[in-house]
Design an enzyme around this catalytic site. Sequence first.
Site: not given
Ligand SMILES: O=P(O)(O)OC[C@H]1O[C@](O)(CO)[C@@H](O)[C@@H]1O
Length: 516
Positions: A205, A259-260, A345, A377
């Site tokens: 993406e 990542g999170r 996650e 609401h």
């Molecule tokens: O930072 P990246 O490698 O593009 O990943 C984006 C996200 O995709 C995941 O690996 C899976 O959804 C998350 O843990 C992460 O935050």
Amino acid sequence: MSAPPMDIARQLAPHVKRLAGEPLGALVRAGGQRDAALQWQAGTVTLDARHQRLDTDAMDALFALAEARGFDAARAALLSGDIVNPTEERPALHSALRDASALKDRALAARIEAARARTAAFARACQGTDAPGGKPVTRIINIGIGGSDLGPRLVYSAMKAFRREGVDLRFVSNLDPADLEDAIEGADPETTLVCVTSKSFTTSETLMNARAAKAWLAASLGEEAANARMAAATAAPDRAESFGIAPARIFPFEEGVGGRYSFWSAAGLCLEIVLGPEVFARILEGARQIDAHFAAAPAKDNLPLAKALIDVWNRAGRGLLSRCVAAYSTRLELLPAYLQQLEMESLGKAVRLDGSALPAHSGGQLVWGGKGSDVQHSFFQWLHQGVDEVPVDFIAVQALYASGDERAKALGANLVAQTAALLDGHQGEGDLAAHKTLPGGRVSSVIMLECLDPEGLGALIAVHEHKVFCEGLIYGLNPFDQWGVELGKRLTTDLLEGNHSRFDRASLDLARLFRL
Ligand SMILES: O=P(O)(O)OC[C@H]1O[C@](O)(CO)[C@@H](O)[C@@H]1O
């Protein structure tokens, strides 16, 4: 993390049974030692759990679980940079990003500090003629998804009042072209900076959106100038370079930054530019204060641990699957979405670290919610009169409600009213008594910030990060991996590459409709 698995539900069962028969209102009004035992403070954050179906004995049993799981040693391992993510053989470095001094690996600490100095210098350069296009940056577009999007998005939304004048930050996460269209609306390519934020630099993406953003820049500025307006934050700098981003604008972070948990690192570059390095540093400082509390407070005084244990109590002890987060602050309206990723996650696992299966009614909760008082609401009807009991976390901002503004005061009143309504319910009267009755006896907690300033926001997020770590510890699972998201990525690639052999008929019908 090597303590043996426990049957949490069995250990909590006597307390659950004892308290199930008590009217919650009476339990709460009994006061005494219970009042003090169900309130915690960490810096400017307080947790009030007096509206939980808990008493001092039950809390003692919960703290005993933490002790049996080796809380002290596990906490020390996390904070000193030991491997706490054994399935990926990594440490979890989010606390070290706030203060690297506790790290055993001094070279790693030096790298983290140097990386911070570099992003701060770049953020300052973006304010003036040293900016990539020779003019101050007026629009930043962060391209990322998951943790590379939700953290920066939450922080920007919460800290809008602190942003620098003349610069705006937009986000592109989804593959729907509308995302990028919205982000470039009204932007001047000359003074736009595209930050591609991706730990792996393989997320399809993000890479597709980054290519589209570069094409948009190149259409008006040409290829070379477009490249000059692209920056990357990543743990895979080589991949960012192969993508075409110049090393001078690649800002690396460590593989041990999940990542999170990543916006504290270079993944927060867009924030550092739009808020300025000083405000960004204050967010880190707020988190550092919680790290210090988490590191030093004994288990019974430890707010993140206590919150984790309360969530374990409701999930594993009382069998309540979900938890609602109602943030009574427009600035915190993205908190539920952020916590959804952080918690689900991290804790959405059905096996322990030793590979054994978790029993039913354990592991992470289903986290959902929204902004108060709006949610009163929409779904609060379900919370008050629906069949299921769902614990609610009310997120409160004291300074906002006490600011003297009558609307903000009413917002605070709404929050208090909801906690009381869930607790006591209401006995309806007349012909429609059954319809007008609210059963009450429904539990909630209040997590309160003194003030939603940069330090307060950092503290609020760090509390939840450490809470998630503690829950992972209690259940014996690894909160730092996320293997479950990989299969969907592979199947998408199969479809895009025309490999249809493993799909069922219904899936293939859809694929045909979408011209895949
Ligand atoms: O930072 P990246 O490698 O593009 O990943 C984006 C996200 O995709 C995941 O690996 C899976 O959804 C998350 O843990 C992460 O935050």
